[in-house]
Design a protein around this motif. Structure first.
Motif, PDB file in Angstrom:
ATOM      1  N   LYS A   1      -3.708  20.698 -11.374  1.00  0.00           N
ATOM      2  CA  LYS A   1      -3.373  19.257 -11.554  1.00  0.00           C
ATOM      3  C   LYS A   1      -4.357  18.605 -10.555  1.00  0.00           C
ATOM      4  N   ALA A   2      -4.984  19.394  -9.790  1.00  0.00           N
ATOM      5  CA  ALA A   2      -5.833  18.484  -8.658  1.00  0.00           C
ATOM      6  C   ALA A   2      -6.889  17.618  -9.145  1.00  0.00           C
ATOM      7  N   VAL A   3      -7.582  18.072 -10.050  1.00  0.00           N
ATOM      8  CA  VAL A   3      -8.876  17.249 -10.660  1.00  0.00           C
ATOM      9  C   VAL A   3      -8.368  16.101 -11.317  1.00  0.00           C
ATOM     10  N   GLU A   4      -7.421  16.302 -12.044  1.00  0.00           N
ATOM     11  CA  GLU A   4      -6.853  14.932 -12.770  1.00  0.00           C
ATOM     12  C   GLU A   4      -6.255  14.085 -11.843  1.00  0.00           C
ATOM     13  N   MET A   5      -5.310  14.377 -10.707  1.00  0.00           N
ATOM     14  CA  MET A   5      -4.906  13.475  -9.912  1.00  0.00           C
ATOM     15  C   MET A   5      -6.071  12.581  -8.859  1.00  0.00           C
ATOM     16  N   GLU A   6      -6.928  13.463  -8.662  1.00  0.00           N
ATOM     17  CA  GLU A   6      -8.171  13.047  -7.862  1.00  0.00           C
ATOM     18  C   GLU A   6      -8.745  11.748  -8.570  1.00  0.00           C
ATOM     19  N   LYS A   7      -8.906  12.029  -9.890  1.00  0.00           N
ATOM     20  CA  LYS A   7      -9.548  11.032 -10.808  1.00  0.00           C
ATOM     21  C   LYS A   7      -8.544   9.907 -11.038  1.00  0.00           C
ATOM     22  N   ASP A   8      -7.268  10.322 -11.267  1.00  0.00           N
ATOM     23  CA  ASP A   8      -6.301   9.011 -11.143  1.00  0.00           C
ATOM     24  C   ASP A   8      -6.362   8.089 -10.021  1.00  0.00           C
TER      25      ASP A   8
ATOM     26  N   ILE B   1       0.886  -1.367  -0.129  1.00  0.00           N
ATOM     27  CA  ILE B   1      -0.059  -0.028   0.060  1.00  0.00           C
ATOM     28  C   ILE B   1       0.669   1.339   0.074  1.00  0.00           C
ATOM     29  N   VAL B   2       1.835   1.297   0.913  1.00  0.00           N
ATOM     30  CA  VAL B   2       2.827   2.328   0.802  1.00  0.00           C
ATOM     31  C   VAL B   2       3.278   2.651  -0.561  1.00  0.00           C
ATOM     32  N   SER B   3       3.695   1.516  -0.767  1.00  0.00           N
ATOM     33  CA  SER B   3       4.572   1.771  -2.507  1.00  0.00           C
ATOM     34  C   SER B   3       3.641   2.353  -3.387  1.00  0.00           C
ATOM     35  N   VAL B   4       2.416   1.815  -3.432  1.00  0.00           N
ATOM     36  CA  VAL B   4       1.385   2.349  -4.281  1.00  0.00           C
ATOM     37  C   VAL B   4       0.954   3.768  -4.220  1.00  0.00           C
ATOM     38  N   LEU B   5       0.905   4.270  -2.831  1.00  0.00           N
ATOM     39  CA  LEU B   5       0.696   5.502  -2.675  1.00  0.00           C
ATOM     40  C   LEU B   5       1.783   6.580  -2.941  1.00  0.00           C
ATOM     41  N   SER B   6       3.004   6.117  -2.515  1.00  0.00           N
ATOM     42  CA  SER B   6       4.197   7.038  -3.081  1.00  0.00           C
ATOM     43  C   SER B   6       4.385   7.017  -4.345  1.00  0.00           C
ATOM     44  N   SER B   7       4.172   5.896  -5.117  1.00  0.00           N
ATOM     45  CA  SER B   7       4.313   5.968  -6.563  1.00  0.00           C
ATOM     46  C   SER B   7       3.439   6.730  -7.137  1.00  0.00           C
ATOM     47  N   PHE B   8       2.125   6.657  -6.862  1.00  0.00           N
ATOM     48  CA  PHE B   8       1.040   7.702  -7.298  1.00  0.00           C
ATOM     49  C   PHE B   8       1.612   9.177  -7.090  1.00  0.00           C
ATOM     50  N   LEU B   9       1.963   9.634  -5.910  1.00  0.00           N
ATOM     51  CA  LEU B   9       2.440  10.872  -5.706  1.00  0.00           C
ATOM     52  C   LEU B   9       3.566  11.326  -6.639  1.00  0.00           C
ATOM     53  N   HIS B  10       4.589  10.277  -6.489  1.00  0.00           N
ATOM     54  CA  HIS B  10       5.895  10.557  -7.370  1.00  0.00           C
ATOM     55  C   HIS B  10       5.390  10.861  -8.867  1.00  0.00           C
ATOM     56  N   ASN B  11       4.557   9.913  -9.447  1.00  0.00           N
ATOM     57  CA  ASN B  11       4.228   9.977 -10.963  1.00  0.00           C
ATOM     58  C   ASN B  11       3.671  11.261 -11.290  1.00  0.00           C
ATOM     59  N   HIS B  12       2.970  11.934 -10.113  1.00  0.00           N
ATOM     60  CA  HIS B  12       2.430  13.228 -10.291  1.00  0.00           C
ATOM     61  C   HIS B  12       3.238  14.492  -9.889  1.00  0.00           C
ATOM     62  N   ASP B  13       4.861  13.994  -9.777  1.00  0.00           N
ATOM     63  CA  ASP B  13       5.639  15.082  -9.546  1.00  0.00           C
ATOM     64  C   ASP B  13       5.180  15.885  -8.434  1.00  0.00           C
ATOM     65  N   ALA B  14       4.826  15.100  -7.438  1.00  0.00           N
ATOM     66  CA  ALA B  14       4.656  15.491  -5.924  1.00  0.00           C
ATOM     67  C   ALA B  14       5.652  14.957  -4.909  1.00  0.00           C
ATOM     68  N   ASN B  15       6.235  15.978  -4.061  1.00  0.00           N
ATOM     69  CA  ASN B  15       7.325  15.706  -3.225  1.00  0.00           C
ATOM     70  C   ASN B  15       6.525  15.408  -1.810  1.00  0.00           C
ATOM     71  N   ILE B  16       6.853  14.199  -1.224  1.00  0.00           N
ATOM     72  CA  ILE B  16       6.230  14.159   0.294  1.00  0.00           C
ATOM     73  C   ILE B  16       6.967  14.930   1.306  1.00  0.00           C
ATOM     74  N   ILE B  17       6.295  15.582   1.958  1.00  0.00           N
ATOM     75  CA  ILE B  17       6.979  16.398   3.069  1.00  0.00           C
ATOM     76  C   ILE B  17       6.640  15.663   4.361  1.00  0.00           C
ATOM     77  N   GLU B  18       5.535  14.770   4.564  1.00  0.00           N
ATOM     78  CA  GLU B  18       5.328  14.223   5.611  1.00  0.00           C
ATOM     79  C   GLU B  18       4.652  13.016   5.728  1.00  0.00           C
ATOM     80  N   SER B  19       4.999  11.960   6.426  1.00  0.00           N
ATOM     81  CA  SER B  19       4.050  10.714   5.940  1.00  0.00           C
ATOM     82  C   SER B  19       4.041   9.833   7.357  1.00  0.00           C
TER      83      SER B  19
END
Length: 300
Positions: free
Chosen positions: A76-83, A32-50
């Protein structure tokens, strides 16, 4: 000098326009953590806190909170939520995105005692509560000068059990008019009806002047003194239709002894109440809480 708190809020909103939070609850399973982290990475998001928690790695429930930065997030928010819907369906996720440029609007309910209200206002003025205080509602006039001096609308609505229905109808009307997201009961000494509570599930935060479940209901300090307790405390919780039994957010205690009479216990208790309520409200506004049944997961 007059301070424009609305302008300060607008500046803060702009500062955080590329910051967001994602809260997820789902059945626990590997990856689960890998999937979520990859999702954020694929949308060029940098994780600040987890922060994450599992009730049981094999058959339990998994909870996680991310805070992240993403350039051009508003576009990008709408596209990210849809993905994300695809991932959520695959993993049976309950989730929500929170955007830091959108501040929750709060209403504070208070009666005669103003110590909790004053603490909230102080933290808000300092910029330590991520909220716009839309209005204050009270069944006493005591707090009016304090509130109006800060440019916050104040509504005096007398309340008792005989007119409770009419009172709550007026309160709901005001809450809807001001587009309020969260209600804070800062020592509002009135019982809310099931109809009122149902309008705001997990959005009413109360401070109870007792270390629950001890001394539920009225007069806890007098009863604590009569019982000769050695610890007194306070509890902040979400309001449900079970009096003083909603999901607990935060608690704290202080040691007392036989030299402390009921009035001294109240004085010490007020100090505990102030800090406990502010912590609970801050964590709610920072999207650090997930309600699970009649418990809470709080990501500090």
């Amino acid at each position: 000098m007059n301070i424009d708190y609305n302008e300060m809020s607008n500046q803060e909103n702009k500062e955080f326009e590329n910051r967001a939070r994602l809260l997820v609850k789902c059945p626990d399973k590997p990856g689960i953590v890998s999937v979520l982290s990859s999702f954020l990475h694929n949308h060029d998001a940098n994780i600040i806190e987890s922060n994450q928690f599992s009730t049981d790695p094999e058959n339990g429930t998994f909870f996680i909170r991310f805070e992240y930065h993403c350039d051009n997030l508003q576009q990008k928010a709408v596209e990210m939520e849809k993905d994300f819907e695809i991932i959520a369906e695959d993993y049976q996720m309950q989730y929500r995105f929170y955007y830091r440029n959108v501040r929750e609007r709060s209403a504070i309910f208070v009666s005669k005692e103003t110590h909790c209200l004053l603490e909230l206002l102080w933290e808000w003025q300092n910029g330590d509560l991520e909220t716009d205080i839309a209005l204050v509602i009270s069944n006493h006039e005591t707090a009016r000068p304090i509130v109006e001096a800060l440019g916050i609308p104040f509504y005096y609505i007398p309340a008792n059990k005989d007119i409770r229905k009419q009172v709550e109808e007026e309160q709901i009307r005001l809450i809807e008019e001001y587009k309020v997201d969260v209600l804070i009961l800062a020592r509002y000494m009135q019982i809310l009806t099931p109809d009122f509570v149902s309008h705001f599930e997990n959005r009413i935060i109360n401070i109870h002047h007792s270390f629950l479940p001890a001394f539920i209901g009225a007069g806890p300090y007098e009863r604590a003194f009569a019982r000769g307790v050695k610890l007194i405390g306070a509890t902040s919780h979400y309001v449900t239709n079970d009096l003083d039994e909603g999901p607990i957010i935060e608690q704290d205690v202080e040691r007392v002894d036989h030299r402390d009479d009921a009035e001294k216990l109240k004085k010490i208790g007020r100090q505990i109440e102030r800090r406990v309520l502010v912590k609970a409200v801050r964590w709610h506004l920072e999207n650090r809480i997930i309600v699970e049944g009649n418990k809470t997961i709080v990501f500090h």
